[in-house]
Design a protein around this motif. Structure first.
Motif, PDB file in Angstrom:
ATOM      1  N   THR A 279      -0.977  13.121  -9.321  1.00  0.00           N
ATOM      2  CA  THR A 279      -0.189  13.541 -10.470  1.00  0.00           C
ATOM      3  C   THR A 279      -0.385  12.554 -11.609  1.00  0.00           C
ATOM      4  O   THR A 279      -0.865  11.431 -11.417  1.00  0.00           O
ATOM      5  CB  THR A 279       1.302  13.611 -10.115  1.00  0.00           C
ATOM      6  OG1 THR A 279       1.760  12.284  -9.812  1.00  0.00           O
ATOM      7  CG2 THR A 279       1.540  14.522  -8.926  1.00  0.00           C
TER       8      THR A 279
ATOM      9  N   HIS B 153      -1.994  11.410 -21.685  1.00  0.00           N
ATOM     10  CA  HIS B 153      -1.902  12.652 -22.458  1.00  0.00           C
ATOM     11  C   HIS B 153      -2.818  12.593 -23.682  1.00  0.00           C
ATOM     12  O   HIS B 153      -3.469  13.593 -24.034  1.00  0.00           O
ATOM     13  CB  HIS B 153      -0.455  12.886 -22.900  1.00  0.00           C
ATOM     14  CG  HIS B 153       0.448  13.292 -21.780  1.00  0.00           C
ATOM     15  ND1 HIS B 153       1.813  13.456 -21.949  1.00  0.00           N
ATOM     16  CD2 HIS B 153       0.197  13.566 -20.467  1.00  0.00           C
ATOM     17  CE1 HIS B 153       2.355  13.816 -20.796  1.00  0.00           C
ATOM     18  NE2 HIS B 153       1.385  13.881 -19.874  1.00  0.00           N
TER      19      HIS B 153
ATOM     20  N   ARG C  54      -4.424  21.600 -12.330  1.00  0.00           N
ATOM     21  CA  ARG C  54      -3.056  21.850 -12.786  1.00  0.00           C
ATOM     22  C   ARG C  54      -2.240  22.352 -11.598  1.00  0.00           C
ATOM     23  O   ARG C  54      -2.765  23.024 -10.714  1.00  0.00           O
ATOM     24  CB  ARG C  54      -3.023  22.904 -13.888  1.00  0.00           C
ATOM     25  CG  ARG C  54      -3.719  22.508 -15.178  1.00  0.00           C
ATOM     26  CD  ARG C  54      -2.823  21.715 -16.088  1.00  0.00           C
ATOM     27  NE  ARG C  54      -3.519  21.253 -17.283  1.00  0.00           N
ATOM     28  CZ  ARG C  54      -2.921  20.701 -18.319  1.00  0.00           C
ATOM     29  NH1 ARG C  54      -1.595  20.569 -18.306  1.00  0.00           N
ATOM     30  NH2 ARG C  54      -3.609  20.287 -19.361  1.00  0.00           N
TER      31      ARG C  54
ATOM     32  N   TYR D  98       1.454  21.317 -14.575  1.00  0.00           N
ATOM     33  CA  TYR D  98       1.352  19.871 -14.734  1.00  0.00           C
ATOM     34  C   TYR D  98      -0.075  19.399 -14.418  1.00  0.00           C
ATOM     35  O   TYR D  98      -0.750  19.934 -13.530  1.00  0.00           O
ATOM     36  CB  TYR D  98       2.347  19.156 -13.816  1.00  0.00           C
ATOM     37  CG  TYR D  98       3.793  19.429 -14.179  1.00  0.00           C
ATOM     38  CD1 TYR D  98       4.321  18.964 -15.377  1.00  0.00           C
ATOM     39  CD2 TYR D  98       4.605  20.166 -13.321  1.00  0.00           C
ATOM     40  CE1 TYR D  98       5.645  19.217 -15.713  1.00  0.00           C
ATOM     41  CE2 TYR D  98       5.924  20.422 -13.643  1.00  0.00           C
ATOM     42  CZ  TYR D  98       6.445  19.949 -14.847  1.00  0.00           C
ATOM     43  OH  TYR D  98       7.755  20.218 -15.170  1.00  0.00           O
ATOM     44  N   ARG D  99      -0.513  18.382 -15.133  1.00  0.00           N
ATOM     45  CA  ARG D  99      -1.854  17.831 -14.944  1.00  0.00           C
ATOM     46  C   ARG D  99      -1.993  17.184 -13.568  1.00  0.00           C
ATOM     47  O   ARG D  99      -1.072  16.517 -13.098  1.00  0.00           O
ATOM     48  CB  ARG D  99      -2.156  16.766 -16.009  1.00  0.00           C
ATOM     49  CG  ARG D  99      -2.124  17.256 -17.451  1.00  0.00           C
ATOM     50  CD  ARG D  99      -2.161  16.061 -18.404  1.00  0.00           C
ATOM     51  NE  ARG D  99      -2.260  16.448 -19.795  1.00  0.00           N
ATOM     52  CZ  ARG D  99      -1.225  16.793 -20.569  1.00  0.00           C
ATOM     53  NH1 ARG D  99      -0.005  16.817 -20.052  1.00  0.00           N
ATOM     54  NH2 ARG D  99      -1.421  17.113 -21.841  1.00  0.00           N
ATOM     55  N   THR D 100      -3.163  17.358 -12.955  1.00  0.00           N
ATOM     56  CA  THR D 100      -3.490  16.647 -11.721  1.00  0.00           C
ATOM     57  C   THR D 100      -4.915  16.100 -11.838  1.00  0.00           C
ATOM     58  O   THR D 100      -5.789  16.741 -12.427  1.00  0.00           O
ATOM     59  CB  THR D 100      -3.386  17.559 -10.484  1.00  0.00           C
ATOM     60  OG1 THR D 100      -4.239  18.693 -10.640  1.00  0.00           O
ATOM     61  CG2 THR D 100      -1.947  18.002 -10.260  1.00  0.00           C
TER      62      THR D 100
END
Length: 271
Positions: A22, A38, A51, A56-58
């Protein structure tokens, strides 16, 4: 399919899926802020590969490797646009980047070592009560440091060394009487060293060790000087012709003798 997050921020989806970190886990791992990650994503520098279902970004292992490459180039002073160009070069693999970074680091180390040597030289000059002329200052600093050429860069990237900061703070409080005392003590120490060498005192003997400790303490009043630091400083006595000439003018061979005495005493103290 079920998804789980472990204590390290890893996320796996299904039995055959690879693990992803994460954004919070990557921020902690690389010691950067989530905001930085970011930003790197927004400018296309480090774009996370995955995602979560919630968007959410992974980050994959390859993403993290690219992030560390970015951080290494940033530490070396490369602008973000240039870093992106370098990392997106299809002809350059990870090993190419590591070798390029190693070469840049070697140049940085050489530059910092030259700066450290110059600072040590000036500290030693003041320890002996000498004030270099502008011409001597130019010679001491050499081509790697002229005027304000690197001042802003050095302040931004590295700041000042602790020893140099301590020396400036302490000497700012010295009075004229303090400098007179320092000069007299330095003169006495050098005279005692010359006498000991003439008497055949050898490095490692108690009398030689006592002189080495006096020498170390003479530096310690300017900045914290342990035995390892003392050995580094003493190296200038033979590497720098001005210092060698200073000591050898008092007694031929004194510079080398003093270096060996300091090294022997440091060895006994684990320095």
């Amino acid at each position: 399919m079920n998804s789980v997050n472990d204590a390290h921020g890893f996320r796996s989806v299904g039995a055959d899926a690879r693990e992803f970190r994460t954004v919070g886990a990557v921020a902690r791992l690389a010691d950067v802020s989530v905001r930085t990650l970011h930003h790197y994503d927004a400018v296309g520098l480090v774009v996370p590969s995955g995602r979560t279902g919630a968007g959410y970004r992974t980050y994959s292992d390859d993403d993290v490797e690219r992030l560390f490459a970015v951080l290494a180039y940033r530490e070396l002073g490369f602008p973000l646009d240039e870093i992106r160009t370098l990392l997106d070069d299809p002809a350059a693999d990870a090993l190419t980047h590591l070798r390029r970074q190693r070469d840049a680091l070697a140049d940085r180390i050489d530059h910092l070592q030259a700066m450290a040597t110059a600072v040590d030289t000036l500290i030693e000059e003041r320890t002996m009560g000498q004030q270099p002329t502008p011409e001597q200052l130019r010679e001491i600093w050499g081509d790697d440091w002229t005027g304000e050429k690197y001042e802003d860069e050095a302040r931004e990237r590295w700041g000042e060394t602790e020893a140099w900061a301590q020396s400036r703070e302490r000497t700012a409080r010295f009075t004229t009487d303090d400098w007179t005392t320092i000069k007299a003590e330095t003169e006495a120490l050098e005279a005692d060293c010359a006498a000991a060498m003439a008497a055949g005192v050898r490095p490692g003997e108690p009398a030689a060790n006592a002189l080495a400790e006096r020498h170390r303490l003479s530096i310690d009043r300017f900045y914290d000087c342990d035995h390892a630091m003392q050995v580094c400083v003493s190296g200038m006595y033979v590497a720098d012709e001005r210092f060698r000439a200073h000591y050898d003018a008092r007694a031929e061979g004194l510079a080398q003798w003093l270096v060996e005495v300091i090294a022997a005493n440091a060895a006994e103290h684990g320095g």
